[in-house]
Design a protein around this motif. Structure first.
Motif, PDB file in Angstrom:
ATOM      1  N   ALA A  24       0.825  -1.207   0.000  1.00 41.76           N
ATOM      2  CA  ALA A  24       0.000   0.000   0.000  1.00 41.76           C
ATOM      3  C   ALA A  24       0.859   1.257   0.000  1.00 41.76           C
ATOM      4  CB  ALA A  24      -0.935  -0.011   1.211  1.00 41.76           C
ATOM      5  N   VAL A  25       1.955   1.240   0.778  1.00 43.61           N
ATOM      6  CA  VAL A  25       2.851   2.395   0.808  1.00 43.61           C
ATOM      7  C   VAL A  25       3.474   2.613  -0.571  1.00 43.61           C
ATOM      8  CG1 VAL A  25       5.028   3.282   1.728  1.00 43.61           C
ATOM      9  CG2 VAL A  25       3.362   2.241   3.265  1.00 43.61           C
ATOM     10  N   ALA A  26       3.963   1.538  -1.176  1.00 41.88           N
ATOM     11  CA  ALA A  26       4.577   1.650  -2.501  1.00 41.88           C
ATOM     12  C   ALA A  26       3.575   2.154  -3.530  1.00 41.88           C
ATOM     13  CB  ALA A  26       5.142   0.298  -2.928  1.00 41.88           C
ATOM     14  N   ALA A  27       2.337   1.652  -3.448  1.00 45.94           N
ATOM     15  CA  ALA A  27       1.301   2.075  -4.391  1.00 45.94           C
ATOM     16  C   ALA A  27       0.933   3.541  -4.189  1.00 45.94           C
ATOM     17  CB  ALA A  27       0.069   1.191  -4.235  1.00 45.94           C
ATOM     18  N   ARG A  89       6.988   8.441   8.919  1.00 42.58           N
ATOM     19  CA  ARG A  89       8.025   8.774   9.893  1.00 42.58           C
ATOM     20  C   ARG A  89       9.042   7.653  10.049  1.00 42.58           C
ATOM     21  NH1 ARG A  89       4.094  11.248  14.649  1.00 42.58           N
ATOM     22  NH2 ARG A  89       3.218  12.939  13.391  1.00 42.58           N
ATOM     23  N   LEU A  90       8.624   6.444   9.699  1.00 42.54           N
ATOM     24  CA  LEU A  90       9.570   5.338   9.734  1.00 42.54           C
ATOM     25  C   LEU A  90      10.627   5.539   8.647  1.00 42.54           C
ATOM     26  CD1 LEU A  90       7.124   2.325  10.139  1.00 42.54           C
ATOM     27  CD2 LEU A  90       8.643   3.232  11.893  1.00 42.54           C
ATOM     28  N   ASN A  91      11.842   5.139   8.939  1.00 41.68           N
ATOM     29  CA  ASN A  91      12.914   5.255   7.951  1.00 41.68           C
ATOM     30  C   ASN A  91      12.723   4.203   6.872  1.00 41.68           C
ATOM     31  OD1 ASN A  91      15.286   6.115   6.750  1.00 41.68           O
ATOM     32  ND2 ASN A  91      16.525   4.658   7.908  1.00 41.68           N
ATOM     33  N   HIS A  92      12.456   4.665   5.682  1.00 38.16           N
ATOM     34  CA  HIS A  92      12.207   3.766   4.558  1.00 38.16           C
ATOM     35  C   HIS A  92      11.102   2.759   4.912  1.00 38.16           C
ATOM     36  CE1 HIS A  92      15.732   5.473   2.729  1.00 38.16           C
ATOM     37  NE2 HIS A  92      16.495   5.064   3.714  1.00 38.16           N
ATOM     38  N   PRO A  93       9.859   3.202   5.055  1.00 37.52           N
ATOM     39  CA  PRO A  93       8.780   2.317   5.518  1.00 37.52           C
ATOM     40  C   PRO A  93       8.553   1.094   4.650  1.00 37.52           C
ATOM     41  CG  PRO A  93       7.894   4.368   4.599  1.00 37.52           C
ATOM     42  CD  PRO A  93       9.364   4.558   4.768  1.00 37.52           C
ATOM     43  N   VAL A  94       8.684   1.231   3.345  1.00 40.30           N
ATOM     44  CA  VAL A  94       8.475   0.067   2.484  1.00 40.30           C
ATOM     45  C   VAL A  94       9.513  -1.007   2.800  1.00 40.30           C
ATOM     46  CG1 VAL A  94       8.497  -0.783   0.116  1.00 40.30           C
ATOM     47  CG2 VAL A  94       7.393   1.397   0.637  1.00 40.30           C
ATOM     48  N   GLN A  95      10.754  -0.609   2.959  1.00 41.62           N
ATOM     49  CA  GLN A  95      11.815  -1.566   3.239  1.00 41.62           C
ATOM     50  C   GLN A  95      11.627  -2.223   4.603  1.00 41.62           C
ATOM     51  OE1 GLN A  95      15.405   0.769   2.738  1.00 41.62           O
ATOM     52  NE2 GLN A  95      15.580   0.204   0.591  1.00 41.62           N
TER      53      GLN A  95
END
Length: 206
Positions: A24-27, A89-95
């Protein structure tokens, strides 16, 4: 098939949830509409599991017949959209969520393959497939190079997690729940360390 233990069900749905968030974040970052976000989230969350179930003969795949997976993916999509400012706010949330989903599905993929009576090789390979399949489909749909085709430590982390599950299954040195937790922590830790310290596999492009 023996009944899969309760921790498997928890880990499988947890993996579905976090992989759906990564999808969902990537999309959303690609500015897809609501349907596109939900579709990518479900594909990431269930794609690898569907491939695994087809390979082991668990037909029709649980991702298509069990409503829990679809609902989990939709809830994760809704939470991502509604709490996107927090997720960012998370560092690189998708990763981050991808690493967690990778670890969860490497464990459950190997477990389900063993539960259906397949040997160690099949369990390890399908553990990897379960872990990376959804992410590959996500990257293809979003026109990105899949991580497993790059030099990052990604599929190799899933390989290690699946190997621990298989070794624990055959040696029986610990209970299946403890083995699952060890495999999960090891895979997740390796992936995060690789991201933090930029560990990569050798590159032979030159």
């Amino acid at each position: 098939m023996d009944k899969l233990h309760s921790l498997y069900n928890f880990l499988d749905l947890a993996g579905t949830f976090v992989f759906a968030i990564s999808g969902a974040v990537a999309a959303k970052q690609q500015r897809l509409d609501l349907f596109g976000i939900c579709a990518i989230a479900f594909t990431v969350a269930c794609g690898g599991g569907i491939i695994r179930d087809i390979c082991i003969g668990a037909i029709p795949p649980a991702g298509l017949t069990n409503w829990h997976y679809l609902v989990t993916a939709i809830i994760a999509s809704g939470m991502t959209i509604g709490l996107y400012a927090f997720v960012q706010r998370l560092n690189h949330p998708v990763q981050f969520f991808d690493a967690l989903g990778l670890s969860l599905f490497a464990v459950t993929g190997a477990q389900k393959s063993l539960a259906y009576g397949h040997n160690a090789e099949v369990a390890v390979l399908l553990g990897i497939t379960t872990a990376v399949g959804g992410g590959v489909l996500r990257d293809i749909l979003l026109n990105r190079v899949p991580l497993i085709l790059e030099k990052e430590i990604y599929a190799s982390a899933a390989l290690l997690g699946a190997l621990i599950v298989v070794l624990g299954y055959y040696t029986k040195i610990l209970s299946s729940d403890w083995i699952s937790l060890i495999a999960l922590i090891t895979c997740f830790g390796l992936r995060l360390l690789a991201l933090h310290y930029r560990w990569n596999l050798p590159n032979y492009s030159k």
